[in-house]
Write an enzyme that holds these catalytic residues in place. Structure first.
Site, mmCIF file in Angstrom:
data_model
loop_
_atom_site.group_PDB
_atom_site.id
_atom_site.type_symbol
_atom_site.label_atom_id
_atom_site.label_comp_id
_atom_site.label_asym_id
_atom_site.label_seq_id
_atom_site.Cartn_x
_atom_site.Cartn_y
_atom_site.Cartn_z
ATOM 1 C CG ASP A 167 -66.463 16.445 -67.814
ATOM 2 O OD1 ASP A 167 -67.692 16.022 -68.356
ATOM 3 O OD2 ASP A 167 -64.994 15.820 -68.034
ATOM 4 C CG ASN B 50 -53.549 17.451 -71.311
ATOM 5 O OD1 ASN B 50 -54.675 17.115 -71.104
ATOM 6 N ND2 ASN B 50 -53.836 18.843 -71.032
ATOM 7 C CG HIS C 252 -57.827 16.504 -69.838
ATOM 8 N ND1 HIS C 252 -57.208 17.216 -70.554
ATOM 9 C CD2 HIS C 252 -58.882 15.902 -69.917
ATOM 10 C CE1 HIS C 252 -58.896 16.925 -71.404
ATOM 11 N NE2 HIS C 252 -59.673 16.438 -71.074
ATOM 12 C CD GLU D 136 -56.661 20.954 -68.763
ATOM 13 O OE1 GLU D 136 -55.864 19.644 -69.136
ATOM 14 O OE2 GLU D 136 -57.696 21.330 -69.767
HETATM 15 C C1 GLP Z 1 -62.613 15.726 -72.959
HETATM 16 C C2 GLP Z 1 -63.518 15.294 -71.197
HETATM 17 C C3 GLP Z 1 -62.780 14.387 -70.533
HETATM 18 C C4 GLP Z 1 -62.218 13.126 -72.221
HETATM 19 C C5 GLP Z 1 -61.626 13.966 -73.023
HETATM 20 C C6 GLP Z 1 -60.953 12.784 -73.771
HETATM 21 O O1 GLP Z 1 -61.709 16.816 -72.844
HETATM 22 N N1 GLP Z 1 -63.796 16.722 -70.739
HETATM 23 O O2 GLP Z 1 -63.514 14.125 -69.912
HETATM 24 O O3 GLP Z 1 -61.776 12.184 -71.440
HETATM 25 O O4 GLP Z 1 -62.118 15.165 -74.024
HETATM 26 O O5 GLP Z 1 -62.051 12.908 -75.285
HETATM 27 P P1 GLP Z 1 -61.527 11.937 -76.786
HETATM 28 O O6 GLP Z 1 -62.332 10.216 -76.222
HETATM 29 O O7 GLP Z 1 -62.797 12.758 -77.351
HETATM 30 O O8 GLP Z 1 -60.393 12.259 -76.516
#
Ligand code: GLP
Length: 236
Positions: A67, A132, A134, A139
């Site tokens: 993404d 949440n 995702h 989402e």
């Molecule tokens: C973002 C990304 C996700 C990722 C999430 C968790 O929203 N789009 O792909 O899994 O963050 O991030 P973190 O590892 O910083 O908790």
């Protein structure tokens, strides 16, 4: 599904790196699905080290990312392009043409689907998870057959991800994300979750027997080769 409880974040990063190193060494043309966020940073450090120590080479690897925030330039420090270059791509011998990530200025998300179709099924797909539930930027209210699309981020995601930005107003409100269908198109999926803030989502995922579009991580129940590496949380 296999849950691998790690001693701490360092151990999680090393264990995840071992799994990736094994694929990179043993598959002629490894196709690596990569993720961003704070959780995979330790894994990437270990992979860069393994490359520097000549344990692995990325010369034959193809990567595709999940993404990107919409509207950020590639050299914007907050973009996932920048993150990937900074933490992996510019530090290893991967051919630049073999690194793929959704274009943050892309008007037609289907262009990324064409890239994914050309690359084919991933040898391994790395994932993190949002608080949440995702996955990538899919989402709550996602669907199984979804492919690359432009999505509105939820208030929760904007708030949680604001820690990387100067303040919440700087967080892009939209993103471009690989869909659930393509996330599942991998021989193996490795999901990393570290810390108390991820405890609820992991506990609920383990407990649930249902596929719930409002809890996107639950789509992973449909995959038959899923490993979840967890650290610093109380999960029995
Ligand atoms: C973002 C990304 C996700 C990722 C999430 C968790 O929203 N789009 O792909 O899994 O963050 O991030 P973190 O590892 O910083 O908790």
């Amino acid at each position: 599904m296999e849950i691998i409880k790690c001693l701490d974040y360092d151990d999680l990063s090393k264990k995840a790196a071992c799994i990736f190193i094994d694929k990179i060494k043993n598959i002629e043309k490894p196709i690596l699905g990569l993720a961003t966020g704070s959780t995979p940073l330790g894994l990437y450090k270990n992979l860069v080290k393994a490359y520097k120590d000549k344990v692995i080479s990325f010369k034959n690897a193809i990567t595709c990312n999940l993404d990107e925030y919409l509207g950020l330039d590639e050299d914007d420090e907050m973009s996932y392009h920048y993150y990937m270059k900074e933490n992996l791509i510019d530090k290893v011998d991967i051919l630049k043409d073999n690194f793929h990530i959704p274009d943050s200025h892309l008007e037609n998300p289907k262009i990324y689907d064409e890239i994914l179709d050309k690359i084919g099924r991933r040898s391994i797909q790395l994932l993190g998870v949002g608080e949440n539930g995702h996955i990538a930027f899919n989402e709550p209210n996602s669907f199984l057959s979804s492919r690359t699309s432009i999505v509105k981020l939820t208030e929760n995601t904007i708030e949680v991800n604001s820690r990387f930005f100067e303040n919440e107003t700087f967080v892009p409100r939209k993103a471009i994300t690989m869909g659930i269908k393509d996330i599942l198109n991998a021989d193996e999926i490795i999901l990393l979750a570290n810390g108390k803030k991820k405890e609820n989502v992991i506990r609920n995922f383990i407990k649930t027997e249902n596929i719930d579009p409002n809890f996107p991580i639950s789509f992973l129940k449909l995959h038959d080769n899923l490993k979840i590496l967890i650290s610093d949380m109380d999960i029995e």
